[in-house]
Design an enzyme around this catalytic site. Structure first.
Site, PDB file in Angstrom:
ATOM      1  N   ASP A 106       0.879  -1.176   0.000  1.00  0.00           N
ATOM      2  CA  ASP A 106       0.000   0.000   0.000  1.00  0.00           C
ATOM      3  C   ASP A 106       0.913   1.222   0.000  1.00  0.00           C
ATOM      4  O   ASP A 106       2.153   1.091  -0.046  1.00  0.00           O
ATOM      5  CB  ASP A 106      -0.967  -0.007   1.211  1.00  0.00           C
ATOM      6  CG  ASP A 106      -2.271   0.747   0.918  1.00  0.00           C
ATOM      7  OD1 ASP A 106      -2.209   1.974   0.715  1.00  0.00           O
ATOM      8  OD2 ASP A 106      -3.333   0.103   0.887  1.00  0.00           O
TER       9      ASP A 106
ATOM     10  N   GLY B 228       4.616   1.500  -1.484  1.00  0.00           N
ATOM     11  CA  GLY B 228       4.901   1.880  -2.865  1.00  0.00           C
ATOM     12  C   GLY B 228       3.641   2.228  -3.628  1.00  0.00           C
ATOM     13  O   GLY B 228       2.568   2.390  -3.042  1.00  0.00           O
ATOM     14  N   ASP B 229       3.796   2.316  -4.953  1.00  0.00           N
ATOM     15  CA  ASP B 229       2.706   2.717  -5.838  1.00  0.00           C
ATOM     16  C   ASP B 229       2.378   1.535  -6.748  1.00  0.00           C
ATOM     17  O   ASP B 229       3.235   1.097  -7.523  1.00  0.00           O
ATOM     18  CB  ASP B 229       3.180   3.924  -6.659  1.00  0.00           C
ATOM     19  CG  ASP B 229       2.177   4.336  -7.728  1.00  0.00           C
ATOM     20  OD1 ASP B 229       1.063   3.764  -7.783  1.00  0.00           O
ATOM     21  OD2 ASP B 229       2.526   5.240  -8.521  1.00  0.00           O
ATOM     22  N   PHE B 230       1.135   1.022  -6.636  1.00  0.00           N
ATOM     23  CA  PHE B 230       0.825  -0.179  -7.420  1.00  0.00           C
ATOM     24  C   PHE B 230       0.775   0.079  -8.924  1.00  0.00           C
ATOM     25  O   PHE B 230       0.764  -0.848  -9.713  1.00  0.00           O
ATOM     26  CB  PHE B 230      -0.406  -0.924  -6.897  1.00  0.00           C
ATOM     27  CG  PHE B 230      -1.709  -0.167  -6.737  1.00  0.00           C
ATOM     28  CD1 PHE B 230      -2.189   0.701  -7.707  1.00  0.00           C
ATOM     29  CD2 PHE B 230      -2.496  -0.392  -5.601  1.00  0.00           C
ATOM     30  CE1 PHE B 230      -3.412   1.351  -7.556  1.00  0.00           C
ATOM     31  CE2 PHE B 230      -3.732   0.258  -5.438  1.00  0.00           C
ATOM     32  CZ  PHE B 230      -4.178   1.137  -6.424  1.00  0.00           C
TER      33      PHE B 230
ATOM     34  N   HIS C  83     -12.926  -0.983  -7.972  1.00  0.00           N
ATOM     35  CA  HIS C  83     -14.157  -0.168  -7.942  1.00  0.00           C
ATOM     36  C   HIS C  83     -13.864   1.326  -7.809  1.00  0.00           C
ATOM     37  O   HIS C  83     -14.724   2.145  -8.088  1.00  0.00           O
ATOM     38  CB  HIS C  83     -15.135  -0.668  -6.857  1.00  0.00           C
ATOM     39  CG  HIS C  83     -14.842  -0.183  -5.471  1.00  0.00           C
ATOM     40  ND1 HIS C  83     -15.826  -0.050  -4.511  1.00  0.00           N
ATOM     41  CD2 HIS C  83     -13.686   0.199  -4.872  1.00  0.00           C
ATOM     42  CE1 HIS C  83     -15.287   0.401  -3.392  1.00  0.00           C
ATOM     43  NE2 HIS C  83     -13.997   0.550  -3.584  1.00  0.00           N
TER      44      HIS C  83
HETATM   45  C1  LIG Z   1     -10.744   1.394  -0.860  1.00  0.00           C
HETATM   46  S1  LIG Z   1      -9.214   1.100  -0.091  1.00  0.00           S
HETATM   47  C2  LIG Z   1      -9.227  -0.673   0.068  1.00  0.00           C
HETATM   48  C3  LIG Z   1      -8.366  -1.148   1.185  1.00  0.00           C
HETATM   49  C4  LIG Z   1      -8.407  -2.654   1.427  1.00  0.00           C
HETATM   50  N1  LIG Z   1      -8.013  -3.417   0.255  1.00  0.00           N
HETATM   51  C5  LIG Z   1      -9.785  -3.064   1.906  1.00  0.00           C
HETATM   52  O1  LIG Z   1     -10.525  -3.681   1.148  1.00  0.00           O
HETATM   53  O2  LIG Z   1     -10.134  -2.726   3.050  1.00  0.00           O
HETATM   54  C6  LIG Z   1      -8.031   1.380  -1.387  1.00  0.00           C
HETATM   55  C7  LIG Z   1      -6.601   1.194  -0.926  1.00  0.00           C
HETATM   56  O3  LIG Z   1      -5.734   1.339  -2.052  1.00  0.00           O
HETATM   57  C8  LIG Z   1      -4.610   2.097  -1.642  1.00  0.00           C
HETATM   58  N2  LIG Z   1      -4.029   2.740  -2.833  1.00  0.00           N
HETATM   59  C9  LIG Z   1      -4.641   3.663  -3.628  1.00  0.00           C
HETATM   60  N3  LIG Z   1      -3.807   4.013  -4.638  1.00  0.00           N
HETATM   61  C10 LIG Z   1      -2.656   3.307  -4.459  1.00  0.00           C
HETATM   62  C11 LIG Z   1      -1.438   3.248  -5.186  1.00  0.00           C
HETATM   63  N4  LIG Z   1      -1.254   3.971  -6.301  1.00  0.00           N
HETATM   64  N5  LIG Z   1      -0.474   2.401  -4.750  1.00  0.00           N
HETATM   65  C12 LIG Z   1      -0.666   1.653  -3.634  1.00  0.00           C
HETATM   66  N6  LIG Z   1      -1.821   1.676  -2.900  1.00  0.00           N
HETATM   67  C13 LIG Z   1      -2.798   2.500  -3.314  1.00  0.00           C
HETATM   68  C14 LIG Z   1      -5.173   3.080  -0.650  1.00  0.00           C
HETATM   69  O4  LIG Z   1      -4.153   3.627   0.174  1.00  0.00           O
HETATM   70  C15 LIG Z   1      -6.169   2.204   0.100  1.00  0.00           C
HETATM   71  O5  LIG Z   1      -5.579   1.557   1.200  1.00  0.00           O
END
Ligand SMILES: C[S@@+](CC[C@H](N)C(=O)[O-])C[C@H]1O[C@@H](n2cnc3c(N)ncnc32)[C@H](O)[C@@H]1O
Length: 319
Positions: free
Chosen positions: A186, A210-212, A229
């Site tokens: 994350d 990091g950044d996915f 979503h």
């Molecule tokens: C809606 S939340 C879902 C969290 C978890 N998977 C859950 O279901 O409870 C979206 C997650 O994606 C992470 N996220 C968003 N963009 C990201 C990126 N570019 N790289 C890594 N993580 C990211 C956010 O920090 C957040 O924790």
């Protein structure tokens, strides 16, 4: 008038009525005095919610908690209170009320109503940001064990939760599958608050900040829960391509989202989708909408696995 149910639920959650009934049924006058409201008015709200299986009226007129209402207690195993307060907060309620303007303008209602986009609103209102993330975390706590129990993970190898925030789902998967190792990816500021550091899971996990969109950790199973979503189709494909590239041979991608069934019967996924439409960006998708995104990323949808929650698991493997 279905909104009256949400509003009544919000009122009793805000007043912590369920905590007053934790030890069993009580006269309404006692509960009303304890939470500082009028007894007659509270009785009318409890009566409405008794019709929804939240409270139960005894023959002697006392009110107690019905099974579903137990979840509103602060000491419930998976407390629902913060989820109720979050989903009925003005950020969702007011934007839902303004849905016609969303439909006319093709979105952006949040900014119309609150004068700024949701991200900026959170930056300026730390209490609302905390309410939203705490509520979502409690919703995740409720669904994570159900998701982990619904899918047969491999006996060994590595599972990576991509955008797994604090690792709630990953912890459940590792607990249920003692031969697996886990990686949590994350943003650095989110993984810094992870919850994997328990004696039970010692030595079986790794955390990556990091950044996915840049890269995804290599793994046998890559999980994306409540991630697609939030993304438009183009970004879904970008991310899924990264997942495809990171998969070990024989690996699997699991997209876990509130998949909208083809069947038109009422399903909570459409309520989730409504909120995405009214207050946020993104959408809940059908299986038929997800399949082409997987395909564009070099993946093939193999099956849809239901869970005992609003979430379903879309399983995919390389073409
Ligand atoms: C809606 S939340 C879902 C969290 C978890 N998977 C859950 O279901 O409870 C979206 C997650 O994606 C992470 N996220 C968003 N963009 C990201 C990126 N570019 N790289 C890594 N993580 C990211 C956010 O920090 C957040 O924790």
């Amino acid at each position: 008038m279905a909104f009256t149910y949400s509003a009544a639920l919000r009122a009793v959650a805000a007043l912590r009525v369920a905590d007053q009934l934790a030890a069993g049924p009580r006269p309404v006058a006692e509960v009303a005095a304890a939470v500082g409201v009028d007894a007659g008015a509270l009785a009318r709200i409890l009566r409405l919610l008794a019709g929804r299986g939240i409270f139960a009226e005894e023959a002697d007129g006392r009110f107690g908690l019905a099974p579903a209402g137990q979840a509103l207690r602060s000491d419930a195993a998976v407390p629902a209170r913060s989820g109720v307060l979050m989903f009925t907060d003005a950020m969702f309620w007011t934007t839902s009320y303004e849905l016609a303007s969303t439909l006319r303008r093709d979105g952006a209602t949040f900014a119309d109503v609150f004068g700024m986009p949701l991200g900026e609103y959170f930056d300026r209102h730390a209490d609302k940001e905390a309410l939203f993330y705490d509520g979502m975390e409690r919703v995740s706590d409720a669904e994570n064990p159900l998701i982990a129990a619904s899918y047969e993970f491999p006996a060994s190898g590595t599972v990576a939760d991509v955008g797994g925030r604090y690792g709630g789902l990953l912890a459940q998967v590792l607990r249920a599958n003692p031969g697996l190792r886990g990686v949590l990816l994350d943003k650095p500021e989110e993984v810094a608050k992870h919850r994997l550091d328990t004696p039970e899971l010692a030595g079986r996990w790794e955390v990556v900040g990091g950044d996915f969109f840049t890269s995804v950790p290599p793994a046998d199973v890559l999980v994306l829960k409540r991630i697609l979503h939030n993304l438009d189709d183009g970004d879904c494909v970008r991310l899924l391509r990264n997942c495809r590239a990171a998969l070990h041979p024989g690996g699997t991608v699991l997209v876990v989202d509130a998949i909208v069934p083809a069947d038109p019967a009422p399903h909570q996924s459409t309520a989730m989708d409504f909120m995405m439409l009214a207050a946020m960006t993104g959408k809940e998708r059908t299986e038929a909408e997800i399949a082409p995104l997987l395909s564009a990323a070099g993946l093939r949808l193999t099956r849809l696995v239901p869970t005992h929650s609003v979430m379903s698991i879309v399983e995919a493997v390389p073409h």
